[in-house]
Scaffold this active site. Sequence first.
Site, PDB file in Angstrom:
ATOM      1  CB  SER A   1      -0.889  -0.002   1.252  1.00 28.47           C
ATOM      2  OG  SER A   1      -1.509   1.255   1.439  1.00 28.47           O
TER       3      SER A   1
ATOM      4  CE1 TYR B   1      -3.509  -2.341   5.144  1.00 28.29           C
ATOM      5  CE2 TYR B   1      -2.851  -0.068   4.759  1.00 28.29           C
ATOM      6  CZ  TYR B   1      -3.311  -1.279   4.284  1.00 28.29           C
ATOM      7  OH  TYR B   1      -3.581  -1.414   2.947  1.00 28.29           O
TER       8      TYR B   1
END
Length: 262
Positions: free
Chosen positions: A150, A166
């Site tokens: 990401s 995350y």
Amino acid sequence: MTRTVQQLFDLSGKTALVTGGSRGLGLQMAQALGEAGARIMLTSRKAADLEQAVATLQDQGIDARWIAADCAKEADIQRLTDETLERMGDIDILVNNAGASWGAPAEDHPIEAWDKVMNLNIRGYFLLSQAVGKRSMIGRKSGSIINLASIAGLGGNPVEMQTIAYNTSKGAVLNFTRALAGEWGRYGIRVNTICPGFFPSKMANGLLEVIGPKLVEGTPLGRLGDDEGLKGLTLLFASDAGKHITGQHMAVDGGMSALIGG
């Protein structure tokens, strides 16, 4: 004689295992691989979602099947590898996409939530890559592993997002990719990472509610990703068109990472 571009991108006769493949980006990537001729094995935790996703792919003329498995659990990873090899033969392409997120301030982040994110987002990637590599790719000296990270793995976040686990896990995916590419290049195995920006999803929509749409509107392309945005890069990394690319990451984010130095 050199091959044509169409021949380089052709995946006919190849088998791809896609985790987190029942919806969203995983399903989009599975469609890209299937449209190029690959046979697809989808996996995620929920059988009902997988049945629907496989039906969608089959309606498009793609040879697709499914196995329900939790890629945070080592026993499920081994079973997934065993069943895929038994049902479909060697795995040529592995897409590590299954992932989890958790929002909480760093000072109050529950350790069990941290472990949940890490177990799926990076430990699961390693265990499945190890299993598929040893059982199917190393001996044949061939394979492509595509890891999903990401743009959150390229740096920090605004304070409103509070996704430290995350971000940390996705940063780990980038260096996992580099390290594995360095070790397994001698086996002809390529390992690369895709770093999506904001694509429509439950998680992305929730984050946009917190940080506001101006974050996306201010990027060079000024829009979210769509249901085609990852197809081209997925096919490049999976096929012989990208045969000299390994250990790399590419952001697909409308230019957002260009502004933040990713």
